[in-house]
Scaffold this motif. Structure first.
Motif, PDB file in Angstrom:
ATOM      1  N   GLY A 106      -9.801   6.772  37.460  1.00  0.00           N
ATOM      2  CA  GLY A 106     -10.284   5.545  38.091  1.00  0.00           C
ATOM      3  C   GLY A 106     -11.488   4.987  37.335  1.00  0.00           C
ATOM      4  N   GLY A 107     -12.162   4.047  37.981  1.00  0.00           N
ATOM      5  CA  GLY A 107     -13.302   3.390  37.351  1.00  0.00           C
ATOM      6  C   GLY A 107     -14.442   4.339  37.013  1.00  0.00           C
ATOM      7  N   VAL A 108     -14.573   5.405  37.784  1.00  0.00           N
ATOM      8  CA  VAL A 108     -15.642   6.366  37.508  1.00  0.00           C
ATOM      9  C   VAL A 108     -15.406   7.017  36.141  1.00  0.00           C
ATOM     10  CG1 VAL A 108     -16.533   8.647  38.183  1.00  0.00           C
ATOM     11  CG2 VAL A 108     -16.332   6.820  39.885  1.00  0.00           C
ATOM     12  N   ILE A 109     -14.178   7.487  35.918  1.00  0.00           N
ATOM     13  CA  ILE A 109     -13.846   8.124  34.636  1.00  0.00           C
ATOM     14  C   ILE A 109     -13.910   7.088  33.504  1.00  0.00           C
ATOM     15  CG2 ILE A 109     -11.947   9.213  33.346  1.00  0.00           C
ATOM     16  CD1 ILE A 109     -13.447  11.104  35.257  1.00  0.00           C
ATOM     17  N   GLY A 110     -13.415   5.879  33.764  1.00  0.00           N
ATOM     18  CA  GLY A 110     -13.448   4.827  32.738  1.00  0.00           C
ATOM     19  C   GLY A 110     -14.869   4.532  32.293  1.00  0.00           C
ATOM     20  N   ASP A 111     -15.767   4.383  33.252  1.00  0.00           N
ATOM     21  CA  ASP A 111     -17.162   4.064  32.925  1.00  0.00           C
ATOM     22  C   ASP A 111     -17.863   5.223  32.225  1.00  0.00           C
ATOM     23  OD1 ASP A 111     -16.896   1.582  34.061  1.00  0.00           O
ATOM     24  OD2 ASP A 111     -18.480   1.833  35.554  1.00  0.00           O
ATOM     25  N   LEU A 112     -17.666   6.429  32.769  1.00  0.00           N
ATOM     26  CA  LEU A 112     -18.339   7.627  32.241  1.00  0.00           C
ATOM     27  C   LEU A 112     -17.811   7.985  30.846  1.00  0.00           C
ATOM     28  CD1 LEU A 112     -19.948  10.373  32.657  1.00  0.00           C
ATOM     29  CD2 LEU A 112     -17.893  11.241  33.780  1.00  0.00           C
ATOM     30  N   ALA A 113     -16.492   8.057  30.716  1.00  0.00           N
ATOM     31  CA  ALA A 113     -15.900   8.438  29.429  1.00  0.00           C
ATOM     32  C   ALA A 113     -16.098   7.319  28.407  1.00  0.00           C
ATOM     33  CB  ALA A 113     -14.418   8.740  29.616  1.00  0.00           C
ATOM     34  N   GLY A 114     -16.014   6.072  28.865  1.00  0.00           N
ATOM     35  CA  GLY A 114     -16.242   4.938  27.969  1.00  0.00           C
ATOM     36  C   GLY A 114     -17.661   4.973  27.409  1.00  0.00           C
ATOM     37  N   ASP A 138      -9.587  -4.477  37.075  1.00  0.00           N
ATOM     38  CA  ASP A 138     -10.963  -4.903  36.861  1.00  0.00           C
ATOM     39  C   ASP A 138     -11.691  -4.045  35.833  1.00  0.00           C
ATOM     40  OD1 ASP A 138     -13.441  -6.033  37.077  1.00  0.00           O
ATOM     41  OD2 ASP A 138     -13.808  -5.480  39.155  1.00  0.00           O
ATOM     42  N   ALA A 139     -11.967  -2.765  36.207  1.00  0.00           N
ATOM     43  CA  ALA A 139     -12.871  -1.960  35.375  1.00  0.00           C
ATOM     44  C   ALA A 139     -12.359  -1.705  33.959  1.00  0.00           C
ATOM     45  CB  ALA A 139     -13.153  -0.634  36.080  1.00  0.00           C
ATOM     46  N   THR A 145     -19.378  -0.201  30.052  1.00  0.00           N
ATOM     47  CA  THR A 145     -19.369   1.231  30.348  1.00  0.00           C
ATOM     48  C   THR A 145     -20.743   1.609  30.868  1.00  0.00           C
ATOM     49  OG1 THR A 145     -20.252   2.065  28.250  1.00  0.00           O
ATOM     50  CG2 THR A 145     -17.900   1.541  28.294  1.00  0.00           C
ATOM     51  N   ALA A 146     -20.819   2.611  31.728  1.00  0.00           N
ATOM     52  CA  ALA A 146     -22.132   2.968  32.272  1.00  0.00           C
ATOM     53  C   ALA A 146     -22.094   4.270  33.052  1.00  0.00           C
ATOM     54  CB  ALA A 146     -22.630   1.860  33.202  1.00  0.00           C
ATOM     55  N   ILE A 147     -23.276   4.854  33.199  1.00  0.00           N
ATOM     56  CA  ILE A 147     -23.465   5.937  34.163  1.00  0.00           C
ATOM     57  C   ILE A 147     -24.600   5.528  35.110  1.00  0.00           C
ATOM     58  CG2 ILE A 147     -22.561   7.797  32.701  1.00  0.00           C
ATOM     59  CD1 ILE A 147     -25.441   8.524  31.975  1.00  0.00           C
ATOM     60  N   ASN A 148     -24.700   6.248  36.205  1.00  0.00           N
ATOM     61  CA  ASN A 148     -25.732   5.936  37.197  1.00  0.00           C
ATOM     62  C   ASN A 148     -27.012   6.714  36.915  1.00  0.00           C
ATOM     63  OD1 ASN A 148     -23.792   4.385  38.564  1.00  0.00           O
ATOM     64  ND2 ASN A 148     -23.113   6.151  39.767  1.00  0.00           N
ATOM     65  N   GLY A 157     -26.083   2.140  30.205  1.00  0.00           N
ATOM     66  CA  GLY A 157     -24.726   1.809  29.772  1.00  0.00           C
ATOM     67  C   GLY A 157     -24.684   1.073  28.452  1.00  0.00           C
ATOM     68  N   ALA A 158     -23.487   0.671  28.083  1.00  0.00           N
ATOM     69  CA  ALA A 158     -23.296  -0.033  26.810  1.00  0.00           C
ATOM     70  C   ALA A 158     -22.031  -0.876  26.901  1.00  0.00           C
ATOM     71  CB  ALA A 158     -23.138   0.984  25.679  1.00  0.00           C
ATOM     72  N   PHE A 159     -21.954  -1.901  26.047  1.00  0.00           N
ATOM     73  CA  PHE A 159     -20.699  -2.614  25.877  1.00  0.00           C
ATOM     74  C   PHE A 159     -19.924  -1.885  24.781  1.00  0.00           C
ATOM     75  CE2 PHE A 159     -23.181  -6.023  27.802  1.00  0.00           C
ATOM     76  CZ  PHE A 159     -22.256  -6.558  28.681  1.00  0.00           C
TER      77      PHE A 159
END
Ligand SMILES: NC(=O)c1ccc[n+]([C@@H]2O[C@H](COP(=O)([O-])OP(=O)(O)OC[C@H]3O[C@@H](n4cnc5c(N)ncnc54)[C@H](O)[C@@H]3O)[C@@H](O)[C@H]2O)c1
Ligand SMILES: [Zn+2]
Length: 362
Positions: A106-114, A138-139, A145-148, A157-159
């Motif tokens: 999901g979006g969590v893995i997409g953002d974190l791994a990205g 969406d994501a 990409t980002a982490i909290n 995060g980063a583009f």
């Protein structure tokens, strides 16, 4: 059954495939896009058992040297700790600049791994295989990409644009219905902000969508992704136009924050936010009552919430809105509809009007 779209971003352009049966073709679909045979799959502990084996086999059958890492599922794992574990894995398995990271989840893995791919060796190629509706529509498109950080969501995060996005609609069959409904809001949102035919398509095909019929999902997800890709193509680094994607989100983020991110799905909070933004637009005389009712009816038919919960106060929500990072120089930036299919960005709306619209949505 599959359809290939292209996200046009000059040198960063990439294909996006929407269809069925893609997970067991990942190896063949990836090889034209990779320079080295090393691959790391990043997924979560739930998906590890469910979808990782088929992806792994497909990559190995294509002759790739694959390692895997599964992080615990959940938003709290979009964290520095998990980010660091992924970096350890990348180093340990000796991935180099030409190697590929695959984000399966999901979006969590997409953002974190990205984000892990964005910074390892100053950026390595990655592929998104989104498995929630939220991530598929969406994501996974847009390269954010980002982490909290403990003090706020997505602060680090980063583009970084993927090399390829593979959307297998059959993965949605194992998703909770609540998550399907919550993900659908981003499609309805896209309809309101710029694509009236897409809004109408959801109105007409709601049952087929909720029954997860392949052809309808492929149509709907493709349309949502084309819209997002067009917006991103015009504003890759979020300097202006991309802000329209925040329709309903200023109210929604405030609601998520005051309920500590554990009561609503993101999409549910955005649904309430869209109803409130539309109410505000009606009050300002810029959106018709008919269009307001049209959105209201669709949200209700999709069994999405439209009212703030009675235990909150409008003042607390308002305060949270002004703390949101989308405010500019203390002014709230609001995305308000003028009709189904068009929105405007306003930063001149009086606080009193904002509070009044929130009050009407309790
Ligand atoms: N980068 C962007 O542009 C962008 C845009 C929107 C949202 N996001 C981020 O996305 C995240 C939310 O993503 P999400 O809504 O996908 O939630 P999620 O990634 O937390 O997934 C929700 C849950 O569903 C499970 N799951 C995933 N796929 C499944 C499947 N096919 N079947 C059954 N269970 C499955 C996961 O294990 C998880 O427990 C947030 O962190 C948000 O900030 C990013
Ligand atoms: Zn959203």
């Amino acid at each position: 059954m599959a359809r290939t779209l292209r996200v046009e971003l000059g040198d960063n352009s990439y294909p996006l495939v929407v269809g069925t049966g893609l997970l067991n073709r990942v190896g063949d679909l990836l090889t034209p896009h990779t320079k080295s045979n090393k691959v790391l799959i990043v997924s979560d502990t739930f998906l590890k058992a469910r979808y990782m084996p088929v992806v792994l086999k497909s990559l190995e059958d294509a002759g790739l040297d694959v390692s895997t890492i599964a992080v615990p599922a959940g938003e709290e794992n979009k964290s520095l700790t998990q980010f660091s574990d992924i970096q350890d894995s990348l180093v340990e398995h000796q991935l180099d600049r030409g190697s590929t990271l695959i984000a399966l989840g999901g979006g969590v893995i997409g953002d974190l791994a990205g984000f892990a791919a964005a910074v390892y060796m100053r950026g390595i190629p990655y592929v998104q295989i989104p498995t929630t509706l939220q991530a598929q529509v969406d994501a996974s498109v847009g390269g954010k990409t980002a982490i909290n950080h403990p003090k706020g969501k997505n602060l680090i995060g980063a583009f970084h644009q993927p090399k390829l996005v593979l959307i297998d609609v059959r993965t949605l069959k194992t998703l909770d219905e609540r998550d399907i409904r919550a993900g659908l809001i981003e499609v309805i949102k896209m309809g309101v902000i710029r694509d009236e035919p897409l809004f109408e398509m959801v109105e007409e095909n709601l049952d087929a969508i909720l029954n997860l019929e392949d052809a309808t999902l492929i149509d709907m997800i493709s349309s949502a992704c084309i819209n997002k890709a067009e917006i991103v193509a015009k504003d890759e680094k979020e300097s202006g136009l991309r802000m329209v994607l925040n329709y309903g989100h200023t109210f929604g983020h405030a609601l998520e924050a005051v309920t500590h991110y554990n009561r609503y799905r993101h999409g549910e909070a955005v649904s309430i936010g869209m109803n409130c933004a539309a109410q505000l637009a009606v009050n300002l005389g810029m959106f018709s009552e008919t269009d307001f009712q049209r959105q209201h009816t669709l949200l209700k038919r999709a069994k999405l919430p439209i009212a703030f919960p009675p235990d909150l106060t409008p003042e607390a929500l308002c305060a949270a809105m002004y703390l949101d990072k989308k405010t500019l120089g203390g002014k709230l930036r609001l995305i308000l509809p003028t009709r189904i299919g068009e929105v405007v960005i306003r930063d001149d709306v009086d606080d009193r009007h904002v509070l009044e619209a929130i009050l009407q949505c309790f």
